[in-house]
Design a protein around this motif. Structure first.
Motif, PDB file in Angstrom:
ATOM      1  N   SER A 122       0.851  -1.194   0.000  1.00 52.92           N
ATOM      2  CA  SER A 122       0.000   0.000   0.000  1.00 52.92           C
ATOM      3  C   SER A 122       0.885   1.241   0.000  1.00 52.92           C
ATOM      4  CB  SER A 122      -0.921   0.007   1.220  1.00 52.92           C
ATOM      5  OG  SER A 122      -0.144  -0.013   2.410  1.00 52.92           O
ATOM      6  N   GLN A 123       0.366   2.296  -0.563  1.00 50.20           N
ATOM      7  CA  GLN A 123       1.101   3.544  -0.647  1.00 50.20           C
ATOM      8  C   GLN A 123       0.978   4.320   0.665  1.00 50.20           C
ATOM      9  OE1 GLN A 123       2.926   4.680  -3.228  1.00 50.20           O
ATOM     10  NE2 GLN A 123       2.544   2.773  -4.328  1.00 50.20           N
ATOM     11  N   ARG A 124       2.067   4.967   1.029  1.00 48.41           N
ATOM     12  CA  ARG A 124       2.011   5.846   2.191  1.00 48.41           C
ATOM     13  C   ARG A 124       1.309   7.129   1.779  1.00 48.41           C
ATOM     14  NH1 ARG A 124       7.831   6.938   3.724  1.00 48.41           N
ATOM     15  NH2 ARG A 124       8.061   6.694   1.501  1.00 48.41           N
ATOM     16  N   LEU A 125       0.411   7.594   2.582  1.00 53.86           N
ATOM     17  CA  LEU A 125      -0.326   8.808   2.262  1.00 53.86           C
ATOM     18  C   LEU A 125       0.156   9.933   3.164  1.00 53.86           C
ATOM     19  CD1 LEU A 125      -3.906   7.305   1.923  1.00 53.86           C
ATOM     20  CD2 LEU A 125      -2.294   7.828   0.107  1.00 53.86           C
ATOM     21  N   ARG A 126       0.264  11.110   2.613  1.00 52.61           N
ATOM     22  CA  ARG A 126       0.650  12.271   3.408  1.00 52.61           C
ATOM     23  C   ARG A 126      -0.600  12.934   3.955  1.00 52.61           C
ATOM     24  NH1 ARG A 126      -0.520  16.820   0.605  1.00 52.61           N
ATOM     25  NH2 ARG A 126      -0.605  16.681  -1.657  1.00 52.61           N
ATOM     26  N   ALA A 127      -0.408  13.729   4.967  1.00 52.13           N
ATOM     27  CA  ALA A 127      -1.530  14.458   5.553  1.00 52.13           C
ATOM     28  C   ALA A 127      -2.044  15.485   4.553  1.00 52.13           C
ATOM     29  CB  ALA A 127      -1.080  15.156   6.825  1.00 52.13           C
ATOM     30  N   ASP A 128      -3.353  15.666   4.490  1.00 50.37           N
ATOM     31  CA  ASP A 128      -3.969  16.601   3.559  1.00 50.37           C
ATOM     32  C   ASP A 128      -3.998  17.985   4.204  1.00 50.37           C
ATOM     33  OD1 ASP A 128      -5.194  17.626   1.354  1.00 50.37           O
ATOM     34  OD2 ASP A 128      -7.178  16.858   1.847  1.00 50.37           O
ATOM     35  N   THR A 129      -2.852  18.646   4.193  1.00 45.05           N
ATOM     36  CA  THR A 129      -2.737  19.970   4.797  1.00 45.05           C
ATOM     37  C   THR A 129      -2.205  20.950   3.756  1.00 45.05           C
ATOM     38  OG1 THR A 129      -0.495  19.482   5.564  1.00 45.05           O
ATOM     39  CG2 THR A 129      -2.283  19.043   7.098  1.00 45.05           C
ATOM     40  N   VAL A 130      -2.515  22.232   3.954  1.00 44.82           N
ATOM     41  CA  VAL A 130      -2.045  23.277   3.055  1.00 44.82           C
ATOM     42  C   VAL A 130      -0.557  23.477   3.302  1.00 44.82           C
ATOM     43  CG1 VAL A 130      -2.257  25.705   2.432  1.00 44.82           C
ATOM     44  CG2 VAL A 130      -4.294  24.379   3.038  1.00 44.82           C
ATOM     45  N   ALA A 131       0.234  23.411   2.219  1.00 42.66           N
ATOM     46  CA  ALA A 131       1.683  23.537   2.358  1.00 42.66           C
ATOM     47  C   ALA A 131       2.185  24.891   1.845  1.00 42.66           C
ATOM     48  CB  ALA A 131       2.383  22.412   1.606  1.00 42.66           C
ATOM     49  N   GLU A 132       1.398  25.563   0.995  1.00 45.79           N
ATOM     50  CA  GLU A 132       1.814  26.844   0.447  1.00 45.79           C
ATOM     51  C   GLU A 132       0.711  27.875   0.651  1.00 45.79           C
ATOM     52  OE1 GLU A 132       3.052  26.635  -3.592  1.00 45.79           O
ATOM     53  OE2 GLU A 132       4.346  24.902  -3.256  1.00 45.79           O
ATOM     54  N   THR A 133       1.127  29.117   0.683  1.00 44.98           N
ATOM     55  CA  THR A 133       0.145  30.191   0.822  1.00 44.98           C
ATOM     56  C   THR A 133      -0.436  30.531  -0.545  1.00 44.98           C
ATOM     57  OG1 THR A 133       1.876  31.857   0.574  1.00 44.98           O
ATOM     58  CG2 THR A 133       1.353  31.163   2.814  1.00 44.98           C
ATOM     59  N   ASP A 134      -1.606  31.155  -0.534  1.00 45.37           N
ATOM     60  CA  ASP A 134      -2.283  31.545  -1.768  1.00 45.37           C
ATOM     61  C   ASP A 134      -1.571  32.746  -2.379  1.00 45.37           C
ATOM     62  OD1 ASP A 134      -4.021  31.934  -3.828  1.00 45.37           O
ATOM     63  OD2 ASP A 134      -5.626  32.776  -2.611  1.00 45.37           O
ATOM     64  N   GLN A 135      -0.990  32.563  -3.561  1.00 46.23           N
ATOM     65  CA  GLN A 135      -0.270  33.636  -4.244  1.00 46.23           C
ATOM     66  C   GLN A 135      -0.940  33.992  -5.571  1.00 46.23           C
ATOM     67  OE1 GLN A 135       3.943  32.945  -4.475  1.00 46.23           O
ATOM     68  NE2 GLN A 135       3.952  31.820  -2.557  1.00 46.23           N
ATOM     69  N   ARG A 136      -2.220  33.710  -5.675  1.00 47.94           N
ATOM     70  CA  ARG A 136      -2.945  33.920  -6.920  1.00 47.94           C
ATOM     71  C   ARG A 136      -2.895  35.382  -7.376  1.00 47.94           C
ATOM     72  NH1 ARG A 136      -9.347  32.610  -7.535  1.00 47.94           N
ATOM     73  NH2 ARG A 136      -9.686  33.756  -9.443  1.00 47.94           N
ATOM     74  N   ARG A 137      -3.147  36.307  -6.492  1.00 48.16           N
ATOM     75  CA  ARG A 137      -3.154  37.729  -6.872  1.00 48.16           C
ATOM     76  C   ARG A 137      -1.773  38.180  -7.344  1.00 48.16           C
ATOM     77  NH1 ARG A 137      -7.517  40.821  -3.126  1.00 48.16           N
ATOM     78  NH2 ARG A 137      -8.954  39.086  -3.051  1.00 48.16           N
ATOM     79  N   ARG A 138      -0.747  37.695  -6.687  1.00 48.11           N
ATOM     80  CA  ARG A 138       0.614  38.058  -7.071  1.00 48.11           C
ATOM     81  C   ARG A 138       0.933  37.556  -8.480  1.00 48.11           C
ATOM     82  NH1 ARG A 138       5.411  35.061  -4.613  1.00 48.11           N
ATOM     83  NH2 ARG A 138       6.926  35.550  -6.184  1.00 48.11           N
ATOM     84  N   PHE A 139       0.555  36.317  -8.777  1.00 50.53           N
ATOM     85  CA  PHE A 139       0.824  35.752 -10.098  1.00 50.53           C
ATOM     86  C   PHE A 139      -0.029  36.415 -11.171  1.00 50.53           C
ATOM     87  CE2 PHE A 139       2.089  31.713  -7.718  1.00 50.53           C
ATOM     88  CZ  PHE A 139       3.426  32.045  -7.742  1.00 50.53           C
ATOM     89  N   GLN A 140      -1.272  36.733 -10.848  1.00 48.86           N
ATOM     90  CA  GLN A 140      -2.135  37.361 -11.841  1.00 48.86           C
ATOM     91  C   GLN A 140      -1.753  38.821 -12.082  1.00 48.86           C
ATOM     92  OE1 GLN A 140      -6.258  36.573 -10.925  1.00 48.86           O
ATOM     93  NE2 GLN A 140      -6.103  34.520 -11.797  1.00 48.86           N
ATOM     94  N   ALA A 141      -1.066  39.421 -11.136  1.00 46.61           N
ATOM     95  CA  ALA A 141      -0.621  40.804 -11.321  1.00 46.61           C
ATOM     96  C   ALA A 141       0.424  40.906 -12.424  1.00 46.61           C
ATOM     97  CB  ALA A 141      -0.057  41.353 -10.017  1.00 46.61           C
ATOM     98  N   ILE A 142       1.189  39.852 -12.646  1.00 47.15           N
ATOM     99  CA  ILE A 142       2.226  39.883 -13.680  1.00 47.15           C
ATOM    100  C   ILE A 142       1.786  39.184 -14.970  1.00 47.15           C
ATOM    101  CG2 ILE A 142       4.129  40.081 -12.038  1.00 47.15           C
ATOM    102  CD1 ILE A 142       4.581  37.073 -12.345  1.00 47.15           C
TER     103      ILE A 142
END
Length: 95
Positions: A59-79
């Protein structure tokens, strides 16, 4: 089962593979050997062998389903060159 040179020529033509005349007999012999091996395997009794999805029962080891990065959508869409309603606009490529 034996494969003739004519059958190899016909299959090579259908597969669009160029096979020279001197290679036809070699390929016919090699393919006949492979088909004989498959015939031997076909004779094996597999009635008591359960079907498997994978040969190793692991069986595959599963990682915890947690947020690892912050939301940078506005920053990326600005450029981005073109954005509308939070979506990236790209040139139409299919008419």
């Amino acid at each position: 089962m034996s494969i003739s040179s004519d059958e190899v020529r016909k299959v090579a033509h259908l597969a669009r593979i160029e096979v020279s005349a001197d290679q036809l007999t070699t390929y016919a012999a090699e393919l006949s050997t492979i088909l004989e091996l498959v015939t031997q395997l076909d004779g094996a009794d597999t009635a008591q062998v359960p079907p498997l999805a994978h040969p190793i029962d692991a069986s595959q080891r599963l990682r915890a389903d947690t947020v690892a990065e912050t939301d940078q959508r506005r920053r990326f869409q600005a450029i981005a060159p073109a954005v509308q309603d939070g979506l990236y606009l790209v040139p139409k490529v299919i008419e």
